[in-house]
Design an enzyme around this catalytic site. Structure first.
Site, short mmCIF file in Angstrom:
data_model
loop_
_atom_site.label_atom_id
_atom_site.label_comp_id
_atom_site.label_asym_id
_atom_site.label_seq_id
_atom_site.Cartn_x
_atom_site.Cartn_y
_atom_site.Cartn_z
N HIS A 1 0.79 -1.20 0.00
CA HIS A 1 -0.05 0.25 0.00
C HIS A 1 0.91 1.17 0.04
CE1 HIS A 1 -1.01 -2.94 3.40
NE2 HIS A 1 -0.30 -2.19 3.82
N ARG B 1 -9.12 2.43 -6.75
CA ARG B 1 -8.66 1.29 -5.69
C ARG B 1 -9.39 1.57 -4.42
NH1 ARG B 1 -3.53 2.79 -7.75
NH2 ARG B 1 -2.72 1.53 -9.02
N ASP C 1 -0.77 -8.66 -12.25
CA ASP C 1 -1.12 -9.81 -12.08
C ASP C 1 -1.09 -10.87 -13.05
OD1 ASP C 1 -1.47 -10.29 -9.16
OD2 ASP C 1 -3.36 -9.43 -9.11
N CYS D 1 -5.00 -2.07 -17.64
CA CYS D 1 -4.66 -1.14 -16.53
C CYS D 1 -3.20 -1.94 -15.97
CB CYS D 1 -5.71 -1.25 -15.62
SG CYS D 1 -5.58 -0.68 -13.91
#
Length: 751
Positions: A365, A472, A631, A678
């Site tokens: 984060h 997010r 990912d 993205c």
């Protein structure tokens, strides 16, 4: 614990060492006096001090008993010989027969062949090994436990003296710590360059009085400080009503350590041997850090980490240093920390010019916040906390993952040139801010921004973004100590839509798990969390949280269009279950008479290869798809993006990955599914150009990347780029090299 006689002798020796520290003499003279004092006090023929010249090299800096000509001539690598073994393992070696000991290395220039026994003690401060203290004798004997303990106490004082620069000056054995230029190679967390001054999140506690001649007074100081520490922990526990069970467990562990009799006895023994209260705390803390580094059990490492944190609190009580000292943040502050949570980082705000972390991860984060604010970030900068002091000049090169501390003029000038070039480029990008990203072939690419904070939204108009391709939502959960309420989320989401001023915002539902763990949710011990219980899997298993978030989004729309997407969909059934929850939430809001969104689009993040090969019916069910490049790439190449050994090994422009992206583009085209890309690669100009040539017509990236990407797209002809890609594929050449060569040959953009 050492006996009374040893403690008395130890105090006498430490008193003499303190006198040496007080003398106005050069560093080498001090070292020579010290080895003589130790040898005579220990009644041993040899005492030597080896210090690090660089992170891998130890040098004999002073000796009593070995050949004086070997001083500053004898050097060894870390791990080489018994001395190198002590430095590497940070564990004492005590042997009666040194030549027979594992790792022994004979150094003929020192004349040590006459000495059989050997005892080497690491000179270390808070886990940072500075050198090795060695005593040797002709007699074949092991040094007693009391003698080893006395040497450990002396080594602690030597570490503090080294830290304070006691061995520097004319004829010095080594240059002063915290004055030398230093460079640290870390990992790129966020691109960009920044020049500023160090601001330590946890300022170093400097012990200026390692030796005491009044043990009773020091024992009183130590006991009073520990009493204050225990009271502070009790106070925290008394307010545990607002904490969950996990947080209470941590505080209970704190209380257990704070009341540990063995910890207290060890520190008291150190004080009775002649150390000050602060030095005694640091001595035990250093040894705990060594044990922590060697512990294989994660639970034990966590407990030793708790003890380390408790020791820091005790040191701050004793010295009055550390947090809340009233020090003012310097101009152009660069935050340096071991690690930092999103809440603490947000407290600093956008005042920071750069961030350097010893730990951290590219997906943490802290990294997300740094990217949102376009603040250069370097992670894994090992050792910088040992060297950096508040106010030091620091240069952060986020592009290369390099940090320069106290740089020389040549490095500063070169860095200033780099920053100036970036500033000129930003001016050029600003001139095309309101222009479309239209290539020379006439194709226009939609450029959107990623966001996660309300503070990101003011950059929407200035960045030239056409909307928010990814918002997010997990950051609003991560910065809190308890689950946010639905009303709070509704207010936040409504503010986001207000700030977007009618531009599209795609809200991604809660994406937690993997590297993003909520402090108020019970952690899961998973061997591979990136492929474990995370994102939509958590949402479907805890539907109450998902429903609350969907209700907040629907109410926040207040009649405006609403875009929602679900993360980490690996199976169409997961999307259908999540879509069903959304439809139920819409129906409940209708029944309650609440204003419904003007229009709704519900999409999915395509982040797993499995979804690429779903039935056509899935592609027609979703209102849109957004490829989560970070990912998708890690799962396609089976390369953990948190693992530095493998994460850079595979190229986004590898032919096999481009074939997968081609398949995605074609499946969406044939089924009429709106598609975007993205991720980090969308914000890298070369990668963005290739994505556009493959057929992606919407790219979402951090705001600072929109200018560079738009600048390159306006110079390109996508048909020509597609041809370059195909030719490179057919010839088996690297696509990246072919496209980069083509870009270099293009004329300037028609700005």
């Amino acid at each position: 614990m050492a006996d009374a006689r040893t403690e008395t002798e130890s105090r006498k020796l430490l008193g003499r060492l303190r006198d040496v520290m007080a003398e106005d003499s050069a560093g080498q003279e001090r070292l020579d006096r010290i080895v003589h004092l130790i040898a005579s006090s220990m009644q041993t023929e040899v005492c030597s001090i080896y210090l690090f010249r660089d992170p891998e090299t130890l040098e004999l800096c002073a000796t009593e008993g070995l050949d004086a000509g070997a001083v500053h001539q004898t050097r060894m690598r870390l791990g080489e010989g018994l001395v190198g073994r002590v430095a590497r393992t940070r564990i004492a070696v005590n042997t009666a027969d040194a030549p027979s000991a594992r790792g022994f290395r004979y150094m003929p220039e020192t004349g040590e062949e006459r000495f059989s026994s050997f005892c080497g003690i690491p000179i270390q401060r808070l886990g940072d090994t500075l050198g090795v203290l060695v005593v040797q004798s002709k007699d074949a004997r092991e040094y007693t436990a009391d003698e080893v303990y006395a040497l450990e106490v002396v080594a602690m004082v030597l570490a503090e003296m080294t830290e304070l620069g006691a061995f520097t000056g004319e004829g010095a054995a080594l240059s002063a710590r915290h004055t030398r230029a230093a460079m640290f190679r870390g990992t790129q967390g966020q691109e960009g360059a920044a020049q500023g001054r160090v601001w330590l999140h946890e300022p170093r506690v400097v012990v200026t009085n390692p030796v005491s001649d009044d043990p009773e007074a020091e024992l009183t100081r130590l006991r009073e400080a520990v009493d204050r520490l225990r009271l502070s922990v009790d106070d925290m526990l008394s307010s545990a009503r607002t904490m969950d069970a996990e947080q209470v467990q941590v505080l209970e562990t704190y209380r257990m350590f704070a009341n540990s009799r063995s910890w207290m006895r060890r520190m008291e023994a150190d004080v009775e041997s002649g150390l000050s209260a602060e030095a005694a705390v640091e001595k035990e803390q250093s040894q705990a850090r060594v044990r922590m580094a060697q512990a294989g059990d994660p639970y034990l490492r966590e407990r030793l980490s708790d003890l380390d944190d408790l020791s820091n609190r005790l040191l701050r009580i004793l010295t009055g240093q550390g947090r809340d000292t009233g020090a003012e943040m310097p101009e152009r502050p660069v935050l340096v920390a071991r690690n930092i949570g999103p809440g603490e980082l947000l407290d600093y705000g956008k005042r920071l010019k750069g961030i350097v972390l010893e730990e951290g991860s590219v997906g943490s984060h802290a990294a997300v916040v740094a990217r949102a604010w376009a603040i250069p970030l370097v992670i894994h900068a090992r050792g910088i906390l040992t060297e950096a002091l508040n106010g030091d000049t620091i240069l952060v090169d986020g592009d290369q993952g390099i940090v320069h501390l106290r740089p020389d003029e040549q490095v500063k000038n070169a860095f200033a040139d780099k920053i100036a070039m970036q500033a000129r480029a930003m001016e050029r990008y600003a001139s095309i801010r309101d222009e479309p990203a239209t290539a020379r072939c006439g194709t226009t690419i939609g450029l959107h921004m990623n966001a996660g904070l309300i503070a990101d939204l003011p950059s929407l108009p200035s960045s030239g973004a056409e909307g928010v391709g990814l918002f997010r939502t997990e950051l609003q959960f991560l910065v809190r100590n308890q689950m946010p309420k639905r009303g709070e989320l509704e207010s936040i989401y409504s503010h986001v839509m207000d700030s977007a001023r009618g531009k599209r915002v795609a809200f991604r539902t809660l994406d937690i798990g993997s590297d993003k763990v909520l402090s108020y949710m019970k952690p899961t011990d998973e061997p591979n969390p990136a492929m474990g219980w995370r994102a939509i899997r958590v949402g479907l298993d805890k539907p109450g949280v998902l429903r609350m978030q969907l209700q907040a989004l629907i109410r926040a729309a207040k009649g405006r269009p609403l875009s929602v997407m679900f993360p980490f969909i690996a199976d169409p059934r997961e999307f259908r279950a999540a879509r069903d929850e959304f439809d139920k939430a819409m129906e409940r809001e209708r029944i309650l008479g609440h204003l419904l969104p003007e229009s709704v689009e519900v999409g999915a993040m395509l982040e797993t290869p499995s979804l690429v090969f779903a039935n056509d019916s899935f592609f027609r069910e979703v209102d849109f798809l957004s490829v989560g490049g970070n990912d998708l790439k890690q799962f396609f190449f089976a390369a953990d993006r948190e693992n530095e050994r493998v994460r850079r090994r595979y190229d986004t422009l590898d032919v096999s990955f481009l074939n997968l992206l081609d398949t995605i583009v074609e499946r969406c085209r044939s089924n009429g599914t709106p598609l975007s890309f993205c991720g980090e690669d969308a914000g890298r100009p070369v990668e963005a150009l290739v994505l556009a040539a493959l057929g992606f017509r919407t790219l979402s990236m951090r705001p600072a990347s929109i200018g560079p990407v738009k600048h390159l797209l306006r110079r390109a002809h996508l048909g020509e780029v597609r041809g370059i890609i195909e030719a490179a594929r057919n010839r088996g050449h690297h696509v990246r090299e072919a496209v980069t060569d083509w870009i270099a040959a293009q004329p300037p953009a028609p700005d």
